[in-house]
Design an enzyme around this catalytic site. Structure first.
Site, PDB file in Angstrom:
ATOM      1  N   ASN A 223       2.448   5.805 -10.264  1.00 24.19           N
ATOM      2  CA  ASN A 223       1.211   5.679 -11.017  1.00 24.19           C
ATOM      3  C   ASN A 223      -0.040   5.561 -10.150  1.00 24.19           C
ATOM      4  OD1 ASN A 223      -0.542   4.763 -13.397  1.00 24.19           O
ATOM      5  ND2 ASN A 223      -0.548   2.928 -12.130  1.00 24.19           N
TER       6      ASN A 223
ATOM      7  N   TYR B  47      -9.046  14.748  -6.041  1.00 22.94           N
ATOM      8  CA  TYR B  47      -8.372  14.151  -7.202  1.00 22.94           C
ATOM      9  C   TYR B  47      -7.689  15.211  -8.051  1.00 22.94           C
ATOM     10  CZ  TYR B  47      -7.581  11.335 -11.379  1.00 22.94           C
ATOM     11  OH  TYR B  47      -6.991  10.698 -12.452  1.00 22.94           O
TER      12      TYR B  47
ATOM     13  N   LYS C 264      -3.610  15.972  -8.322  1.00 18.83           N
ATOM     14  CA  LYS C 264      -3.001  15.756  -9.636  1.00 18.83           C
ATOM     15  C   LYS C 264      -2.298  17.026 -10.110  1.00 18.83           C
ATOM     16  CE  LYS C 264      -3.984  11.442 -10.489  1.00 18.83           C
ATOM     17  NZ  LYS C 264      -2.888  10.432 -10.469  1.00 18.83           N
TER      18      LYS C 264
ATOM     19  N   SER D 223      -0.081  12.076 -13.726  1.00 21.18           N
ATOM     20  CA  SER D 223      -1.042  13.066 -13.253  1.00 21.18           C
ATOM     21  C   SER D 223      -2.367  12.820 -13.968  1.00 21.18           C
ATOM     22  CB  SER D 223      -0.503  14.486 -13.497  1.00 21.18           C
ATOM     23  OG  SER D 223      -1.399  15.455 -13.025  1.00 21.18           O
ATOM     24  N   SER D 224      -3.025  13.864 -14.434  1.00 19.54           N
ATOM     25  CA  SER D 224      -4.317  13.730 -15.105  1.00 19.54           C
ATOM     26  C   SER D 224      -4.703  15.068 -15.713  1.00 19.54           C
ATOM     27  CB  SER D 224      -5.396  13.307 -14.104  1.00 19.54           C
ATOM     28  OG  SER D 224      -6.693  13.423 -14.653  1.00 19.54           O
TER      29      SER D 224
ATOM     30  N   ASP E 241       0.873  -1.164   0.000  1.00 17.98           N
ATOM     31  CA  ASP E 241       0.000   0.000   0.000  1.00 17.98           C
ATOM     32  C   ASP E 241       0.914   1.220   0.000  1.00 17.98           C
ATOM     33  OD1 ASP E 241      -1.708   2.103   0.488  1.00 17.98           O
ATOM     34  OD2 ASP E 241      -2.737   1.150   2.177  1.00 17.98           O
TER      35      ASP E 241
END
Length: 253
Positions: A91, A152, A156, A138-139, A64
């Site tokens: 990731n 989130y 990111k 990231s995103s 974890d």
């Protein structure tokens, strides 16, 4: 193009499914030894076997990433088995979109500190590498406001800032650091697969936002990540590579 990855040693967190699995398999296909971690032991063992079938050394651990000491121990074991580490790919995400305190804590512990702890654990080995590279996942939610605004998107965005800071701080040591910002990525068992089945209206809305008419694949995200991680990208550092099929409209200078 020869990416120059043969014989290099990589660690990938969240390497058993989706984008992480595709990254691990692509690194292995290019001749890199790969260590992966994820929380499910059976998934880790199955993935390690698949990676070994490509003719490279592979290892894995049930970890974890929110547990900093456990993550550091896994990195140390991988470095000992491989004789060093050249590439670190962070990731894992908590995929936390709630606004409650627990969602914010999970996002911080997993997305942010999971990355920081991975980089810190890998750093002594990267400093000895001839081709050291860090890639954080990231995103697009980190660069524009969408339905994932909240933990989130915030974390990111923080990952991009953190990674570009690393690039500047570590350039003198020859250690590169880049981030990849995937757009919506579909795969069986993934979050968009779940949304498609559980909230088809949201899925249709998200799909309609992309002018390509589709979502990305894990392999498309892996291709970008592995290139940035490789010696073929030797003069690229401090960049955030958006891989979204023209989903986002903000101009990135």
């Amino acid at each position: 193009m020869d990416l120059g990855l043969k014989g290099l040693r990589a660690v990938v967190t969240g390497g058993t499914k989706g984008i992480g699995r595709a990254i691990a398999e692509t690194l292995a296909a290019e001749g890199a030894d790969v260590a992966i971690c994820a929380r499910n032991k059976d998934d880790v063992e199955q993935t390690v076997a698949a990676l070994k079938s490509k003719g490279v050394n592979a290892t894995g651990g049930a970890v974890d990433v929110a547990d900093g000491p456990a993550l550091a121990a896994w990195v140390a074991d991988a470095a000992a088995e491989f004789g060093g580490i050249d590439i670190a790919v962070s990731n894992v995400s908590a995929l936390a979109i709630g606004t409650d305190d627990e969602s914010w804590k999970r996002g911080f512990d997993i997305d942010m500190m999971g990355t920081v702890h991975l980089v810190n654990a890998c750093m002594p080995h990267l400093e000895k590498s001839k081709a050291p590279s860090i890639v954080t996942i990231s995103s697009v939610s980190g660069r524009e406001i969408d339905f994932a605004a909240g933990p989130y998107g915030a974390f990111k965005a923080a990952l991009i800032h953190y990674t570009q800071g690393l690039a500047f701080q570590l350039a003198g040591k020859g250690i590169r650091a880049n981030s990849v910002s995937p757009g919506n990525t579909y795969f069986e068992g993934g979050v968009w697969n779940q949304i498609k089945d559980g909230n088809p209206e949201l899925y249709a809305t998200a799909l309609a936002l992309n002018p390509t008419g589709r979502m990305g694949t894990p392999q498309e995200m892996a291709n970008a990540t592995v290139f940035l991680a490789s010696p073929a990208a030797s003069f690229i550092t401090g960049t955030n590579l958006v891989v979204d099929g023209a989903l986002t409209r903000g101009v990135q200078f």
